[in-house]
Design an enzyme around this catalytic site. Structure first.
Site, PDB file in Angstrom:
ATOM      1  N   GLU A 175      51.441  41.912  39.815  1.00 26.17           N
ATOM      2  CA  GLU A 175      50.506  41.985  38.668  1.00 26.17           C
ATOM      3  C   GLU A 175      50.275  43.179  38.163  1.00 26.17           C
ATOM      4  OE1 GLU A 175      46.937  38.844  37.449  1.00 26.17           O
ATOM      5  OE2 GLU A 175      46.456  40.517  38.714  1.00 26.17           O
ATOM      6  N   ASP A 194      36.875  43.182  34.804  1.00 25.38           N
ATOM      7  CA  ASP A 194      36.863  44.098  35.994  1.00 25.38           C
ATOM      8  C   ASP A 194      35.742  44.667  36.463  1.00 25.38           C
ATOM      9  OD1 ASP A 194      39.836  43.513  36.487  1.00 25.38           O
ATOM     10  OD2 ASP A 194      40.084  44.902  34.549  1.00 25.38           O
ATOM     11  N   TYR A 224      45.931  31.470  37.927  1.00 29.75           N
ATOM     12  CA  TYR A 224      44.904  32.410  38.628  1.00 29.75           C
ATOM     13  C   TYR A 224      43.812  31.736  38.906  1.00 29.75           C
ATOM     14  CZ  TYR A 224      43.205  37.136  39.850  1.00 29.75           C
ATOM     15  OH  TYR A 224      42.794  38.246  40.454  1.00 29.75           O
TER      16      TYR A 224
END
Length: 282
Positions: free
Chosen positions: A53, A64, A179
């Site tokens: 990834e 993030d 995911y």
């Protein structure tokens, strides 16, 4: 079948037919320079990564945590662009023709480039799948359509405590893999994976069918990987822990471009880490 389909099919036959999970490292393109990133990514593949990834640097990476945010900034300080990210992707694909490559790219990039052009460019460069973390599945129809038309697998996030209609949409519209996140929040090892609840997370996602589940967010140790596989996930994704290894070998602070102080030592530590994480999938 896509490269991800082929990967999962092969993994089910390994380990004397008992099967094994996938270990997927997340690595930022351009961190700290494009040349360094290609060498780091190559080392990760050679250490046993089943798939990749790869991130494209962005100025406002809202999904993030601090560790990967730093990698975004460091790559941008080093002059990273979408064009240079595409060049790195082409080189990785040239070196490793068969490895599945998923991309993590924030929505501003496809908006600016236009959906059709964006997906066509990344398909040409060698990407197999693209996850856009700031586009929820309820808003994903035009992205999915453009991706599939370009031969790219669209991937969506299955939140840890999502409503049934969200999980149903994620299962229906994700290709290649889903995911699934191990806990709420942003990426990072600052908050560890909640391994005690992984079975429920994975079962909730799998109950709606769809692509294999890769579990991410806070996966930083072989024990986390083993717990993910035991919970029924097809594999695990690790990003922040790998980024921390890279960070330890980078000299230079924002806004100055960084440089790797000892690439051989970085590769050695990264190889040991990825080998241990992969071993936990068996």
């Amino acid at each position: 079948m896509s490269r991800f389909d082929d990967l999962f099919a092969r993994l089910t036959q390994r380990n004397d037919g008992k099967g094994e999970g996938a270990f997927v490292p997340f690595i930022m393109l351009g961190d700290p320079t494009p040349e360094d990133a290609v060498e780091i990514i190559s080392a990760a593949v050679e250490a046993g990564a089943d798939a990749l990834e790869l991130g494209v640097p962005f100025s406002d990476p809202v999904a993030d945590g601090p560790t990967i945010q730093k990698a975004h900034i460091r790559a941008l300080d080093g002059g990273s662009t979408v064009a240079s990210s595409l060049d790195q992707l082409r080189e990785i694909r040239r070196r490793f023709p068969d490895i599945p490559i998923g991309m993590l790219i924030y929505a501003n990039v496809p908006y600016v480039r236009g959906l059709e052009s964006f997906y066509a460019e990344f398909a040409e460069a060698g990407a197999d799948a693209i996850l856009i973390p700031d586009v929820p599945v309820r808003e994903g129809a035009p992205f999915s359509e453009a991706a599939i038309n370009a031969g790219i697998d669209p991937v969506y996030i299955a939140p840890a405590q999502a409503r049934p209609e969200i999980l149903e949409g994620v299962a229906a519209h994700s290709r290649g893999y889903i995911y699934a996140i191990s806990r709420d929040g942003v990426t990072g090892t600052e908050r560890e994976s909640q391994t005690t609840g992984l079975r429920e997370v994975v079962d909730n996602v799998k109950s709606y069918g769809g692509a294999p589940t890769l579990l991410g967010f806070g996966i930083s140790t072989p024990e986390h990987v083993r717990d993910a596989i035991d919970a029924g996930a097809a594999g695990a994704i690790t990003g922040s822990a790998i980024t921390k290894i890279i960070d330890a070998y980078v000299e230079g602070t924002h806004p100055n471009p960084g440089r790797i102080t000892d690439m051989d030592a970085l590769k050695e530590e990264l190889t040991e880490y990825i080998s241990a994480m992969k071993a936990a999938t068996r």
